[in-house]
Design a protein around this motif. Sequence first.
Motif, PDB file in Angstrom:
ATOM      1  N   GLN A   1      -5.615  -1.839  -7.155  1.00 52.18           N
ATOM      2  CA  GLN A   1      -4.762  -2.400  -8.053  1.00 52.18           C
ATOM      3  C   GLN A   1      -5.268  -2.730  -9.652  1.00 52.18           C
ATOM      4  O   GLN A   1      -4.448  -2.715 -10.314  1.00 52.18           O
ATOM      5  N   MET A   2      -6.599  -3.113  -9.553  1.00 54.02           N
ATOM      6  CA  MET A   2      -7.178  -3.443 -10.866  1.00 54.02           C
ATOM      7  C   MET A   2      -7.101  -2.146 -11.703  1.00 54.02           C
ATOM      8  O   MET A   2      -6.868  -2.139 -12.932  1.00 54.02           O
TER       9      MET A   2
ATOM     10  N   SER B   1       0.842  -1.085   0.104  1.00 50.43           N
ATOM     11  CA  SER B   1       0.044   0.039  -0.010  1.00 50.43           C
ATOM     12  C   SER B   1       0.820   1.370  -0.118  1.00 50.43           C
ATOM     13  O   SER B   1       0.935   1.994   1.059  1.00 50.43           O
ATOM     14  N   GLY B   2       1.522   1.631  -1.193  1.00 52.02           N
ATOM     15  CA  GLY B   2       2.463   2.718  -1.337  1.00 52.02           C
ATOM     16  C   GLY B   2       3.688   1.938  -0.899  1.00 52.02           C
ATOM     17  O   GLY B   2       3.920   1.377   0.025  1.00 52.02           O
TER      18      GLY B   2
ATOM     19  N   CYS C   1      12.386  -1.107  -4.223  1.00 54.57           N
ATOM     20  CA  CYS C   1      10.923  -0.468  -3.869  1.00 54.57           C
ATOM     21  C   CYS C   1      10.746   0.436  -4.723  1.00 54.57           C
ATOM     22  O   CYS C   1      11.273   1.405  -5.061  1.00 54.57           O
ATOM     23  N   GLY C   2       9.442   0.081  -5.438  1.00 54.57           N
ATOM     24  CA  GLY C   2       8.901   1.169  -6.424  1.00 54.57           C
ATOM     25  C   GLY C   2       7.559   1.559  -6.062  1.00 54.57           C
ATOM     26  O   GLY C   2       7.002   0.933  -5.118  1.00 54.57           O
ATOM     27  N   SER C   3       7.161   2.444  -6.957  1.00 48.85           N
ATOM     28  CA  SER C   3       5.836   3.005  -6.755  1.00 48.85           C
ATOM     29  C   SER C   3       5.068   3.604  -7.729  1.00 48.85           C
ATOM     30  O   SER C   3       5.749   4.115  -8.949  1.00 48.85           O
ATOM     31  N   PHE C   4       3.696   3.700  -7.797  1.00 48.17           N
ATOM     32  CA  PHE C   4       3.163   4.329  -8.818  1.00 48.17           C
ATOM     33  C   PHE C   4       2.555   5.740  -8.343  1.00 48.17           C
ATOM     34  O   PHE C   4       2.028   6.448  -9.230  1.00 48.17           O
ATOM     35  N   SER C   5       3.209   6.012  -7.301  1.00 45.99           N
ATOM     36  CA  SER C   5       2.585   7.429  -6.755  1.00 45.99           C
ATOM     37  C   SER C   5       2.943   8.527  -7.334  1.00 45.99           C
ATOM     38  O   SER C   5       2.382   9.580  -7.530  1.00 45.99           O
TER      39      SER C   5
ATOM     40  N   ARG D   1      -2.253   4.609  -3.279  1.00 41.90           N
ATOM     41  CA  ARG D   1      -1.573   3.812  -2.425  1.00 41.90           C
ATOM     42  C   ARG D   1      -1.294   2.453  -3.114  1.00 41.90           C
ATOM     43  O   ARG D   1      -1.374   1.448  -2.370  1.00 41.90           O
ATOM     44  N   VAL D   2      -0.847   2.426  -4.310  1.00 41.74           N
ATOM     45  CA  VAL D   2       0.054   1.123  -4.696  1.00 41.74           C
ATOM     46  C   VAL D   2       1.336   1.140  -5.079  1.00 41.74           C
ATOM     47  O   VAL D   2       1.831   2.265  -5.826  1.00 41.74           O
TER      48      VAL D   2
END
Length: 406
Positions: free
Chosen positions: A284-285, A102-103, A242-246, A254-255
């Motif tokens: 996520q979807m 979650s992030g 560690c990666g993020s879509f933020s 928070r993915v």
Amino acid sequence: MLNWENMFATRSSRMRASEIRELLKLLDQPDIISFAGGIPDPALFPDKEFQAAYADIFNSAAVSSALQYSVSEGYKPLREWLVKQMAALDIPCELDNVFIVSGSQQGLDYLGKLFLSPKDTALVTWPTYLGALQAFNAYEPSYDQLTPNGNRTPDSYRATAAQTGGKVKFAYLSADFSNPTGETVDRAGREKVLELAEELDIAVIEDAAYQSLRYDGEPIPPILALEIAKKGHIDNTRTIYCGSFSKTLAPGLRVGFVVANAPVIRKLVLMKQAADLHSSTINQMAITQVAERGFDAQVAKIKAAYSHRRDAMLTALAKHMPAGITWTKPEGGMFIWITLPKGMDGAALLAKSIETAKVAFVPGRAFFADGSGENTIRVSFSCANDVMIEEGIGRLGKLIAKEIGG
């Protein structure tokens, strides 16, 4: 009255409010020009794409799965998409090497919990990401300075850790356009970190939150890619990516994700089962749909906007800052790090700036594990337009010049 302090665990004394979170409140004040929050510009969010993605989910049979409990590892199609993305970064991996959190902030918290016992040592750069310090602090570690291109010996790190009563457990760093400095660790520095980790037999936590935001210069392979190239397979590596879509798609969903060897991933999955079972399935979807339909186009759009703002801020700094002030010249990311004359305090400067110049930034001390760095500040260009940058840096330059002159 209840004495809650006597009831709290000792680790709670290490918890501190984020100076950045507090400064974000200034964004709501119309008279403040804020360079404080290193947050994405909401005007650049792919909101229409997300609107379409959520509509597709709710108008299909998949909605029942989207609203139901799910597996702790994460939504399989999203993990499959990430496997392909990692391959493009020369990080070949399999589904069992990818874990959704979650992030990426949750990933850092889990990693602190996984590796740190009280008094153990975490190696971090001086300065480093404030959120990492907050995540690790709860597990009561000591800190020592990681210098990727320095000459510290493994024995010196061992000796310092022994003095505090624990062992060195990991090295944490953001290798690309780091928060707060915007600086990038060169290939030689990345290889030295790996060599140090091998000699100390510790993990390397590679925070890649800004990896996609390169505006110029040649890309440098991620630390995990360098290690896989030497060892042949991700399950033989000690680097945890560690990666993020933020920073690319949307922070509010928070993915984030962790890519690492399978034994570490299995431990992280157990932690997630105990903490929150799984990250939001519907988010996520939606992330999966938007990423599959146009991740590269979205990244190109934000890179064009942010690189222009970076250039505008660098130009304004050169124009308005008095002699003796230095700053970084990042090749990507969202931040510029300013070093003030020795003896000048960034926190005191902020107080005066808010009152008189109406410009907000982040004092640098919060990013140093040892509480140093009082003569540094961080400014962000991600949410500032040309007019804000010219006016705000101009005001800040005048204030600093006045403080220097007494």
